[in-house]
Design an enzyme around this catalytic site. Sequence first.
Site, PDB file in Angstrom:
ATOM      1  N   HIS A  52      -3.018   6.993   2.474  1.00  0.00           N
ATOM      2  CA  HIS A  52      -3.527   5.718   1.972  1.00  0.00           C
ATOM      3  C   HIS A  52      -4.894   5.484   2.597  1.00  0.00           C
ATOM      4  O   HIS A  52      -5.091   5.668   3.805  1.00  0.00           O
ATOM      5  CB  HIS A  52      -2.563   4.593   2.342  1.00  0.00           C
ATOM      6  CG  HIS A  52      -3.129   3.228   2.179  1.00  0.00           C
ATOM      7  ND1 HIS A  52      -3.772   2.819   1.036  1.00  0.00           N
ATOM      8  CD2 HIS A  52      -3.165   2.166   3.036  1.00  0.00           C
ATOM      9  CE1 HIS A  52      -4.175   1.579   1.192  1.00  0.00           C
ATOM     10  NE2 HIS A  52      -3.825   1.161   2.391  1.00  0.00           N
TER      11      HIS A  52
ATOM     12  N   CYS B 113       0.803  -1.224   0.000  1.00  0.00           N
ATOM     13  CA  CYS B 113       0.000   0.000   0.000  1.00  0.00           C
ATOM     14  C   CYS B 113       0.836   1.275   0.000  1.00  0.00           C
ATOM     15  O   CYS B 113       0.300   2.363  -0.199  1.00  0.00           O
ATOM     16  CB  CYS B 113      -0.948  -0.005   1.195  1.00  0.00           C
ATOM     17  SG  CYS B 113      -2.034  -1.445   1.246  1.00  0.00           S
TER      18      CYS B 113
ATOM     19  N   ASN C 204     -10.287  -0.113   0.453  1.00  0.00           N
ATOM     20  CA  ASN C 204      -8.831  -0.093   0.417  1.00  0.00           C
ATOM     21  C   ASN C 204      -8.372  -0.653  -0.924  1.00  0.00           C
ATOM     22  O   ASN C 204      -8.496  -1.842  -1.182  1.00  0.00           O
ATOM     23  CB  ASN C 204      -8.284  -0.932   1.575  1.00  0.00           C
ATOM     24  CG  ASN C 204      -6.776  -0.949   1.649  1.00  0.00           C
ATOM     25  OD1 ASN C 204      -6.084  -0.607   0.697  1.00  0.00           O
ATOM     26  ND2 ASN C 204      -6.245  -1.372   2.787  1.00  0.00           N
TER      27      ASN C 204
END
Length: 334
Positions: free
Chosen positions: A251, A112, A281
């Site tokens: 993020h 990520c 996500n």
Amino acid sequence: MGVALTAIGTYLPERILTNDELAATVDTSDDWIRSRTGIEERRIAAPGETTSTLAVRAARSALERRGLAPERVELIVVATMMPDHPFPSTACLVQHELGATRAFAFDLSAACSGFVYALEVAAQFVKGGSVRNALVIGSEVISRYLDWEDRSTCVLFGDGAGAALLESADAELLLGGAFRSDGSGKELLYMPAGGTAQPATAHTVESRQHVLKMKGPELFQEVVPIVCETILDACERTGIALDDIRLIVPHQANVHIVEEIADSLNVPLERFYIHLQKVGNTSAASIPLALEEAVGQGRVEPGDYILIAGFGAGLTCGASIIRWGDSFRRIQAS
């Protein structure tokens, strides 16, 4: 020689998977997911879509906005933890499909944090004069590697892609940042099988070792202090005070992680851009997806300082500061 971010393009699959739909197949509910993650829905790639096809859609969008022909692209970096194949790289597939015949291409694996890492790597190629421009793409099809019976993970993730075009410039607009890794946290978020440590066998398939595994509470506790330290370090290294940052684009993992980071830094939550409620996500794609939306909503003006912060499996973390340039606004409006 400096470097500027001149265009962003994104792509989200058409299929929307809502919390209520998930609740029909797994022991969860819309209220449970919203209260623990902030997520309302996520996008799921169609059967014919892959990490490379999503990346190509995002890249074409960025190039069209800039008015740059694919054959003029000189470097392509794809950040992903879900490549089309172990090899060749997803970036090479993107290079071919785009028709970017002059570009060299490679993947970057930092989960990520991948987009932030890749942006810094590509910027160094431009600053050093090796290339005049670079496409940096974060693309993921995570839905293919989820255990859809595990409510602690399947509710969190979605698919998508975002691309940013970097070009050489007279002024330095990518100011740098700070980066960290801590391999001691390797088992907080990982996929057990499929690599050389545990090759694929009938047993690994039957025992569901080819899906994402996560220790959520432990990951939460580890991530927040690392992210805060990295953000402060990025400010110190660039000489830009945290109070002078107009917008922080983190993020998009979990709304409570972002809230905790904001509280720890004593920064109002309003200065963080959050849109995970609609996409979940998306790992390496999350920051460019959020950044494009923030720019579209007028949250950023030329001269503003923006901080992007990625964090995830590895453990990895990266924070970079960008001074928003007027060239981006002119190109997007043209």
